[in-house]
Design an enzyme around this catalytic site. Structure first.
Site, short mmCIF file in Angstrom:
data_model
loop_
_atom_site.label_atom_id
_atom_site.label_comp_id
_atom_site.label_asym_id
_atom_site.label_seq_id
_atom_site.Cartn_x
_atom_site.Cartn_y
_atom_site.Cartn_z
N HIS A 40 -0.25 11.72 -5.83
CA HIS A 40 -0.75 11.82 -4.46
C HIS A 40 0.41 11.72 -3.45
CE1 HIS A 40 -3.55 10.96 -1.06
NE2 HIS A 40 -2.54 10.20 -0.65
N HIS A 78 2.52 14.50 -0.57
CA HIS A 78 2.96 14.36 0.82
C HIS A 78 4.43 14.77 0.97
CE1 HIS A 78 -0.62 12.39 2.31
NE2 HIS A 78 -0.49 11.33 1.54
N HIS A 114 0.85 -1.20 0.00
CA HIS A 114 0.00 0.00 0.00
C HIS A 114 0.88 1.25 0.00
CE1 HIS A 114 -3.82 2.11 0.53
NE2 HIS A 114 -3.05 3.01 1.11
N TYR A 120 -9.31 11.36 4.32
CA TYR A 120 -9.50 11.18 2.87
C TYR A 120 -10.84 11.76 2.42
CZ TYR A 120 -5.61 7.99 3.54
OH TYR A 120 -4.40 7.45 3.89
#
Ligand code: ASP
Ligand code: SER
Ligand code: ZN
Length: 596
Positions: free
Chosen positions: A367, A371, A337, A505
């Site tokens: 995405h 971060h 993940h 999220y």
């Protein structure tokens, strides 16, 4: 916010950390706690990185040990912070940091000796079960990242059902007892810190009371729910046309394995099934474009970096390319993940992914880099402020950038030869809605389930039932198979065993449209919102950096204002973005009985 710390917990914390008993000013206490936190968090990062990229008995033990140490420290700090916070006349930063020391803990443990190890050991074990998890396809074992991709492309209902069922049975079920124990232990820890339960602790991390935060999520959900209902109705109709009544009825809930994703959380992979005739052929499919142009995973990462560079952000450090895990190693177990790391809290940025060359992972790498750029932007903040304005902000940055991957952008980077004309707009919007709108109820229900689990409103005997009830209530989906006794389907979703709060999220899904609309305004975009591409805008980059550099030093509305000019999270930009599609869906659904 009222918070009471039990005397027993305080006494235990003092015993564990005698320095606390010294007569110190709150400022001196915060300085010492912050230094210890910074050092210990690096050690925990290192152990966890090695574990997740090389799962063995030994690395599991090492990360559990480092995690326990981190928990002991943060819990002791939080207990002490509660008493220092009562000192009158604190300066702004001392007060804010004392507060953060309590609210930033995700998985607390009781102070009593051995409890932190127990929590950390269970958590590492759950993480490992998920990482090593496998399902089956035609009776053959298939690993997590392969099964995830296969759920996106396979259109055989029997095979989809097999993959869905085997994954949920193999991965979720073995976690049930450990998870129950983890809930009890961490709740005990949360109570010692003065919270009703772990859910209340999580809801306290948003510069408002837990009640206000729950109300905020409900307000946002009500703003966007009508759009979801239309999309559900339309998609169900198309699935019925495709598979027939025996597989998917034209009324009622949707079978969860038919939506192109293991968790039915994003549906973009079945765009081919729902595409409107004529306007539906977009003229391109990102997965195919990537393959046709010979992209490999590394080139996908370079392309994502290129977007941020175009906004004026410095390139990623050389060590990012040396130390990241981009693809699934062949010779060992890892947690696939995707996640983004800053190991030394300075510039040791990394991603850990098992990239495949497809549209989903192209968005995911944008995405994750969001971060990393956020982490770097706030690396000059003191340790207790090295965080997003709230966790929804952190999740939204890369997604905002990915929204700018319009056909115009794909042409600009040479992936696409010619952008489709305005006649294709409904198709483009529908393709986006299948991912972005479909996700909303899922983004909400994961923590609504956990909030009830932590509060005790849902008891262990009802974990599975409550999960399925909420999947039905919010998403309108049902499992493709009878769930066996002892099933624990929540465990089959990464963020449950990994204990990552999920409301972030949901917030990010809404926020990213707010950021996107603001970015398009800053870039002086003229035209329909969904065609806006702000690549190359240094002004957007500067404003974004100004917000991200604040880290968590100020309440999140201050950060929101810096980038968007508004202090309110709102679903309206998302509604505006999809407005043409909403009208179109309402027409398509005319005469249909929507809902389930
Ligand atoms: N870290 C991401 C999510 O959990 C990874 C993904 O999009 O798959 O937010
Ligand atoms: N990355 C998150 C997930 O995989 C949200 O999209 O669930
Ligand atoms: Zn993320």
């Amino acid at each position: 916010m009222r918070r009471f710390v039990s005397m027993a917990a305080l006494a235990a914390a003092l015993a564990a950390n005698p320095a606390l008993a010294e007569d110190r000013t709150p400022q001196a206490f915060v300085a010492q706690a912050e230094a210890a936190y910074a050092k210990t968090s690096v050690e925990a990062n290192q152990a966890e990185w090695v574990y997740e990229t090389f799962i063995t008995r030994d690395t599991e033990a090492l990360t559990a040990r480092a995690g326990a140490k981190m928990t002991e420290l943060t819990v002791a700090n939080a207990v002490a912070a509660a008493s220092y916070a009562m000192v009158p006349g604190l300066d702004y930063d001392t007060g804010r940091k004392l507060n953060r020391m309590r609210t930033m803990i995700v998985l607390p443990a009781p102070v009593r000796s051995g409890a932190a190890e127990e929590v950390a050991t269970i958590q590492a074990r759950l993480q490992g079960i998920y990482g090593k998890g496998q399902g089956t396809l035609n009776g053959q074992a298939i690993n997590g990242s392969d099964i995830e991709a296969a759920m996106g492309t396979n259109r055989n209902p029997a095979e989809l059902k097999e993959m869905w069922t085997s994954w949920h049975d193999n991965v979720g079920k073995p976690m049930r007892e450990d998870y129950t124990k983890l809930v009890a232990l961490s709740n005990e820890g949360a109570r010692e810190l003065g919270y009703a339960d772990v859910g209340a602790l999580w809801r306290s991390n948003y510069d408002m009371t837990p009640e206000q935060f729950a109300a905020l999520t409900e307000r946002l959900w009500q703003e966007v729910k009508p759009l979801y209902d239309q999309l559900h109705c339309y998609t169900r109709g198309k699935l019925n046309e495709r598979y027939g009544d025996a597989v998917q009825a034209g009324t009622g809930p949707i079978r969860a394995d038919l939506l192109g994703n293991m968790w039915a959380q994003e549906w973009g992979n079945i765009y081919d099934i729902v595409a409107p005739p004529g306007a539906g052929d977009l003229g391109f499919d990102t997965t195919r474009l990537l393959a046709d142009k010979g992209y490999d995973p590394l080139r996908m990462v370079r392309t994502a970096e290129g977007f941020f560079s175009s906004l004026g952000f410095a390139s990623l450090p050389r060590t990012f390319w040396e130390r990241s895990q981009f693809v699934k190693p062949r010779d060992r177990e890892v947690v696939c993940h995707a996640s983004a790391w800053n190991i030394d809290n300075l510039d040791d940025l990394r991603v850990k992914t098992c990239l495949k060359v497809n549209a989903d992972d192209f968005v995911t790498i944008h995405h994750e880099l969001g971060h990393n750029y956020y982490q770097r932007a706030y690396n000059k903040q003191p340790a207790f402020y090295q965080d997003g304005a709230n966790d929804g902000f952190h999740e939204a940055i890369g997604d905002t950038v990915a929204l700018s991957m319009t056909p115009g952008y794909l042409v600009r980077i040479g992936l696409l030869d010619r952008a489709p004309g305005a006649g294709k707009d409904i198709g483009l919007l529908l393709r986006q809605a299948m991912d972005k709108v479909a996700f909303l109820p899922f983004g909400l229900l994961i923590d609504r389930w956990r909030w009830q689990v932590f509060s005790g409103q849902v008891q262990p005997a009802d974990y599975e039932k409550a999960w399925n009830d909420m999947r039905l209530q919010y998403q309108g989906v049902v499992p493709p198979s009878e769930r066996p006794a002892g099933a624990f389907d929540p465990g089959a979703k990464y963020h449950i065993p990994a204990v990552v709060p999920y409301t972030r999220y949901f917030l990010a899904r809404v926020l990213q449209f707010q950021f996107y609309e603001a970015a398009c305004k800053i870039a002086r975009w003229k035209g329909p919102l969904h065609r806006c591409n702000f690549t190359g805008s240094k002004e957007v980059g500067e404003r974004l950096d100004a917000m991200m550099a604040m880290g968590a030093s100020k309440p999140w509305p201050d950060a929101l204002e810096v980038f968007t000019g508004s202090r309110e999270i709102s679903g309206k930009p998302m509604i505006r973005y999809f407005a043409p599609l909403t009208r179109w869906l309402e027409q398509q659904n005319r005469g249909r009985q929507c809902g389930w």
